[in-house]
Design a protein around this motif. Structure first.
Motif, PDB file in Angstrom:
ATOM      1  N   TRP A  22       0.838  -1.206   0.000  1.00 42.37           N
ATOM      2  CA  TRP A  22       0.000   0.000   0.000  1.00 42.37           C
ATOM      3  C   TRP A  22       0.870   1.253   0.000  1.00 42.37           C
ATOM      4  O   TRP A  22       1.755   1.423   0.843  1.00 42.37           O
ATOM      5  CB  TRP A  22      -0.926   0.004   1.206  1.00 42.37           C
ATOM      6  CG  TRP A  22      -1.840   1.200   1.269  1.00 42.37           C
ATOM      7  CD1 TRP A  22      -1.840   2.194   2.189  1.00 42.37           C
ATOM      8  CD2 TRP A  22      -2.890   1.531   0.355  1.00 42.37           C
ATOM      9  NE1 TRP A  22      -2.810   3.118   1.927  1.00 42.37           N
ATOM     10  CE2 TRP A  22      -3.486   2.736   0.790  1.00 42.37           C
ATOM     11  CE3 TRP A  22      -3.393   0.925  -0.794  1.00 42.37           C
ATOM     12  CZ2 TRP A  22      -4.543   3.344   0.131  1.00 42.37           C
ATOM     13  CZ3 TRP A  22      -4.456   1.531  -1.460  1.00 42.37           C
ATOM     14  CH2 TRP A  22      -5.022   2.716  -1.000  1.00 42.37           C
ATOM     15  N   ALA A  71      -2.708   3.664  -3.612  1.00 43.34           N
ATOM     16  CA  ALA A  71      -2.961   2.479  -4.438  1.00 43.34           C
ATOM     17  C   ALA A  71      -2.057   1.348  -3.961  1.00 43.34           C
ATOM     18  O   ALA A  71      -1.151   1.543  -3.143  1.00 43.34           O
ATOM     19  CB  ALA A  71      -2.693   2.778  -5.908  1.00 43.34           C
ATOM     20  N   GLN A 131      -5.589  -3.598  -8.015  1.00 40.75           N
ATOM     21  CA  GLN A 131      -6.502  -2.943  -7.054  1.00 40.75           C
ATOM     22  C   GLN A 131      -7.773  -3.780  -6.891  1.00 40.75           C
ATOM     23  O   GLN A 131      -8.279  -3.974  -5.778  1.00 40.75           O
ATOM     24  CB  GLN A 131      -6.868  -1.537  -7.537  1.00 40.75           C
ATOM     25  CG  GLN A 131      -5.737  -0.717  -8.122  1.00 40.75           C
ATOM     26  CD  GLN A 131      -4.478  -0.690  -7.283  1.00 40.75           C
ATOM     27  OE1 GLN A 131      -4.513  -0.410  -6.087  1.00 40.75           O
ATOM     28  NE2 GLN A 131      -3.347  -1.004  -7.916  1.00 40.75           N
ATOM     29  N   ALA A 172      -8.026  -5.682   0.945  1.00 39.09           N
ATOM     30  CA  ALA A 172      -8.174  -4.227   1.030  1.00 39.09           C
ATOM     31  C   ALA A 172      -9.308  -3.902   1.993  1.00 39.09           C
ATOM     32  O   ALA A 172     -10.438  -4.344   1.789  1.00 39.09           O
ATOM     33  CB  ALA A 172      -8.451  -3.643  -0.343  1.00 39.09           C
ATOM     34  N   LEU A 175      -9.264   3.600  -4.005  1.00 36.86           N
ATOM     35  CA  LEU A 175      -9.245   2.565  -5.041  1.00 36.86           C
ATOM     36  C   LEU A 175     -10.257   2.865  -6.138  1.00 36.86           C
ATOM     37  O   LEU A 175      -9.998   2.578  -7.318  1.00 36.86           O
ATOM     38  CB  LEU A 175      -9.509   1.197  -4.415  1.00 36.86           C
ATOM     39  CG  LEU A 175      -8.426   0.716  -3.436  1.00 36.86           C
ATOM     40  CD1 LEU A 175      -8.826  -0.605  -2.799  1.00 36.86           C
ATOM     41  CD2 LEU A 175      -7.087   0.578  -4.143  1.00 36.86           C
TER      42      LEU A 175
END
Length: 737
Positions: free
Chosen positions: A532, A536, A551, A560, A568
Motif C-alpha cells: 500500500w 494504491a 486494485q 483491502a 481505489l
C-alpha cells in the motif's frame, strides 16, 4: 515421492466417475489399420434377439469419436470424449439402446474417427479401435472377432493448409466415389473386412476406462440456414447461421464424378490460426453428404466447382446438453445484449470440456474455465454443472510428478504451468465456487491432498508470510500491459488458501485448517505494509502504470479494507489496463465497493466497441476489439469475456447463495442507474426469479422462492426479511444495500 504421486493419481483418476473393470468386450479394429492420423473405421454386427429386454445399456469407447446406428436409425451423433481422465486412460459412454432394438435380427453399425495425433485438448493413444458391450439377460453384444470392420477409405486427408498444431482434429476429405453406400443399414450386401481383437481392456495404450461424466451431446437436427446467398461469380454459397454455433455442414448436389467442393466457415482462421475445414469429392449423379467434423462460425461457405448443381444445403448444430434456463433483462438494451452475447459465448466454448475458444485451440485453459463455471450457474440449467466437475478431476489427475498442476489438460503436447491461472483455478473463484454454487462436494476428498501439495510444496512464502512470486513455465497474469505480478500473486494465493481452508474444515482436517488460518493471517497483516502506497497498491520495484487488476484483486480477496475504497475507486476511474479476462474482477470490485453506477458505466465503456461496432457478431472477443486490439491472436468467441453475465445477475439483480447449492440465498440488488431489471437462476431446487422496479430510492421487488429454499432480503437499514418458498412482493430501500 514418485510412488506417492502415482497412488494419488490412481485415486483421483476414478474419483470423477465410476471405473468399469468387468469387461467381456475387447478392443477391435482390422488388419489393414495402421492407426494413422485421421483414420476412419466402419464396424458392423448383426445379432438375433429373441426378446428385447426392457432396458439394455451399451458401453461404448473409442479413440477418438464414434457415430452409432441401430437398425438404420442414428442413435448417437458424435459419441466419445477426447482423452483423457488421466494421462493413460480413456472415457467410455453409456447409451440406452433397448428402444431401438426389435425381436429378431438387429444391425449394429458404428463409424469411428481416430484423431491419431495429440493436441491441447487430447492425448493420442496411438490405437484406432472400438469397444462395444451391451449385456442383459438373454442378450450379449460384445466387440470381438465376430464383428466386421473395414478401413473407410473414402475418408482422406486434405492437402495443406492443415489445422494448427493445437488441434488434434484433422481436415476431412470425403471421396464419394469410394463411399460404402448403405453399410450402416440393414440388409447391406457389400463386402467388409473381418474384425481382429487388438487389445484387452485395462492395459496400455488405452488404459482403464472411466465412465463419461457429462451428458451425451445434444443434437438439434438438420435445419435450413437463416439465409443463403451466392457470390457474384456464382461459385460460392454464403450460408448464414442463426448465431455463432458448433455445426456440421450438409449438402445435396447433382454433379459429375470427381468434382471437389470446399467447405469452411468464416471462423476458419479464428484467432489467427487455421481451424478445421472439409472437402467433398463428388460421384456421378444426385448425392447427399454431411461432414462429421464440427466447425464454428456465423456463416458456412461452400466453394463450388463448375458443373456442380446444389439441390439443398443445411446444417446440424450440436453441443453440450443443457438449456438456457437462466435469464437477465433490464431497461438498458446494451446490457441485455451484453448478457445475451455472454451466454452465447459461454455455450460455444463448451463441448468435451470447457475451452478458451472453439476455433484456434478448443483447449481447457483454466483461467477461462474459472469465469465460465461461474457464468453457467446464472445462464444454464443444472446439467451444466457436470462440465466443471469433469475439469476439476482432469486438472488434478494430470498433476506433474513435481507437484505442479498445469492447463490446458488433458493435453498431449503441452505441460506448462501458468502459476496465477492455477491459483485462480484451485481457489475461491474456481474449485470453491463450483462446490458452493452447485452444492456438490463429492470432488473435494479426491483432490484435497494434491491441492494441498501444490499450495504448500510448489508454492513458498517469505519470512513475513507473503507468497513468493513464481515464474513457473509461463509467467502470465493477463493479456495487455502494466501487470503488477507481486500484488496479483498474493491476492490469488490468499484466495487459494481461503478455499483450501474451507475444504479442510469440510473434511475434518482441523490441523490443516489452523495452519492455513495462520498463513492467511500473516498475509493480511503484511499485505498493506509491503504493497500500500497511500493511494494504491503497488509492488516494490514495479515500474508500470498503476494496475487496475491489482486494485480489484485486493478488493475481491478481502485484503483491502473498506477505508481504502475511496482511493481505489479513483484508481479504477483512471486506469484501464485489464483484458476482458481480468475486467470481470475489476467490475466485481466496483460492486463490492458499492459503486454500481460506475460499474455499469465502466462496463459500457469497455464493451462498447464489441457490442456497437460489430452488431452482427453474437459472441464476445478475446480482447477489446479485432486485430491490434485483439490480444493473443484475437478470437471473436472467447470464453473469459463473459464475466458481465455473472455480475448482471449476481450483483445488479443481487442473487447469491448463502448456503451450498442455493439452499438459502440472498437477493441484494445493486441497480445503479437502472430502473428495471429481472433475472432467473435455475438451481437443483427450481428457478429463483426476481423482478425489480426502482423509483428513486425505493425498489419494488417480486420474488419467486423455490420449494425447499429460503431467501433473505434486506428491506431497510439493519433489517433483513426471511422469505420461505412461494411468490413474494415487497418494497425495499436501495440506500441500505
Amino acid at each position: 515421492m514418485k510412488k506417492y504421486f502415482l497412488i494419488l493419481l490412481l485415486i483421483g483418476c476414478f474419483a470423477s466417475a465410476q471405473a468399469k473393470s468387468d469387461w467381456k468386450a475387447r478392443w477391435i479394429n482390422t488388419e489393414r489399420c495402421q492407426s494413422a492420423a485421421n483414420t476412419w473405421l466402419a464396424y458392423r454386427k448383426t445379432v438375433d434377439i429373441e426378446k428385447v429386454p426392457q432396458t439394455l445399456t451399451a458401453h461404448i469407447a473409442a479413440d477418438s469419436k464414434y457415430w452409432l446406428w441401430i437398425n438404420g436409425k442414428l442413435v448417437v451423433f458424435e459419441g466419445g470424449l477426447k482423452r483423457g481422465p488421466s494421462l493413460y486412460d480413456t472415457y467410455y459412454d453409456s447409451v440406452e439402446i433397448a428402444p431401438y432394438l426389435t425381436a429378431g435380427e438387429n444391425t449394429i453399425a458404428v463409424l469411428v474417427w481416430h484423431f491419431g495425433k495429440s493436441g491441447f485438448s487430447h492425448v493420442n493413444s496411438g490405437l484406432a479401435a472400438l469397444l462395444f458391450e451391451a449385456i442383459a439377460p438373454g442378450v450379449e453384444i460384445v466387440s470381438d472377432a465376430s464383428w466386421f470392420c473395414s478401413l473407410y477409405d473414402a475418408y482422406q486427408n486434405t492437402e495443406a493448409p492443415f489445422p494448427n498444431y493445437r488441434l488434434p482434429e484433422s481436415n476431412i476429405r470425403f471421396d464419394a466415389r469410394m463411399e460404402l453406400t448403405g453399410w450402416n443399414q440393414p440388409g447391406y450386401k457389400g463386402r467388409m473386412g473381418v474384425a481382429v481383437v487388438i487389445s484387452e481392456v485395462g492395459v496400455a495404450p488405452l488404459g482403464k476406462l472411466v465412465e463419461r461424466p457429462i451428458p451425451l451431446f445434444k443434437d438439434y437436427g438438420l435445419k435450413p440456414y437463416v439465409d443463403v446467398r451466392k457470390s457474384a461469380a456464382g461459385d460460392t454459397l454464403y450460408c448464414r447461421l442463426p448465431y455463432n454455433c458448433q455445426v456440421t455442414p450438409y449438402l445435396k448436389v447433382e454433379a459429375p464424378a470427381g468434382k471437389t467442393v470446399h467447405i469452411l466457415t468464416d471462423n476458419y482462421e479464428g484467432g489467427s490460426a487455421n481451424n478445421v475445414r472439409a472437402e467433398y469429392i463428388t460421384r456421378d449423379g444426385v448425392q447427399e453428404y454431411e461432414s462429421y467434423g464440427w466447425m464454428n462460425g456465423h456463416e458456412m461457405r461452400y466453394i463450388l466447382p463448375e458443373g456442380v448443381k446444389v439441390l439443398d444445403v443445411k446444417f446440424r448444430e450440436t453441443g453440450y446438453n443443457t438449456e438456457f434456463t437462466g435469464s437477465f433483462q433490464c431497461n438498458d438494451p446494451f446490457m441485455n445484449e451484453l448478457w445475451k452475447r455472454s451466454a452465447r459465448t459461454l455455450y460455444i466454448t463448451m463441448r468435451d470440456s470447457y475451452m478458451d475458444c472453439p476455433d484456434r485451440e478448443r483447449a481447457q485453459w483454466w483461467g477461462d474455465e474459472v469465469n465460465e463455471l461461474g457464468e453457467a450457474f446464472y445462464a444454464l440449467s443444472p446439467s451444466s454443472h457436470k462440465m466443471a466437475l469433469k475439469g476439476i478431476h482432469e486438472l488434478m489427475n494430470w498433476q506433474r510428478e513435481d507437484g505442479v498442476i498445469f492447463a490446458p489438460s488433458p493435453a498431449g503436447n503441452w505441460r506448462k504451468e501458468l502459476p496465477l491461472q492455477m491459483l485462480a483455478s484451485v481457489g475461491w473463484y474456481g474449485f470453491y465456487t463450483q462446490y458452493y454454487y452447485s452444492g456438490d462436494s463429492s470432488f473435494v476428498a479426491g483432490i484435497y491432498d494434491r491441492l494441498h501439495r501444490y499450495l504448500h510444496q510448489v508454492w513458498q512464502v517469505d519470512k513475513s508470510g507473503l507468497a513468493i512470486e513464481r515464474d513457473g513455465d509461463w509467467s502470465w497474469g493477463d493479456w495487455g500491459e502494466d501487470i503488477d505480478m507481486g500484488v496479483l500473486t498474493n491476492c490469488w494465493y490468499y484466495l487459494a488458501l481461503k478455499a483450501e481452508k474451507a475444504f479442510a474444515l469440510q473434511l475434518g482436517k482441523t490441523a490443516d485448517a489452523e495452519d492455513i488460518s495462520r498463513m492467511m493471517y500473516s498475509i493480511e497483516k503484511c499485505f498493506d505494509t509491503k504493497f500500500w502506497t497511500g493511494t494504491a497498491y503497488r509492488s516494490p520495484g514495479y515500474k508500470g502504470e498503476t494496475d487496475d487488476r491489482a486494485q480489484a484483486m485486493a478488493v475481491v480477496s478481502g485484503l483491502a479494507s473498506a477505508d481504502k475504497y475511496p482511493a481505489l475507486v479513483k484508481v479504477l476511474k483512471k486506469e484501464y489496463h485489464a483484458s476482458p479476462y481480468m475486467e470481470k474482477y475489476v467490475l466485481e470490485a466496483l460492486f463490492q465497493m458499492n459503486e454500481p453506477a460506475f460499474a455499469l458505466e465502466r462496463t459500457r465503456q469497455r464493451y462498447a466497441k464489441m457490442i456497437d461496432q460489430y452488431p452482427d457478431c453474437t459472441t464476445l472477443f478475446e480482447g477489446w476489439g479485432i486485430g491490434p486490439d485483439g490480444f493473443g491472436g484475437g478470437t471473436t468467441n472467447h470464453a473469459w469475456s463473459g464475466g458481465p453475465l455473472t455480475l448482471l445477475s449476481q450483483k445488479v439483480c443481487g442473487i447469491e447463495p448463502t448456503s451450498p447449492g442455493f439452499r438459502s440465498f440472498k437477493v441484494c440488488p445493486q441497480m445503479g442507474t437502472l430502473t428495471e431489471a429481472s433475472a432467473t437462476v435455475d438451481t437443483h431446487y427450481g428457478k429463483i426469479q426476481v423482478s425489480l422496479n426502482r423509483k428513486g430510492s425505493k425498489i419494488r421487488m417480486t420474488l419467486s422462492v423455490p420449494a425447499g429454499t429460503t431467501a433473505e432480503v434486506p428491506v431497510s437499514k439493519g433489517k433483513v426479511k426471511r422469505l420461505e418458498a412461494g411468490e413474494h412482493t415487497l418494497t425495499i430501500s436501495s440506500r441500505t444495500l
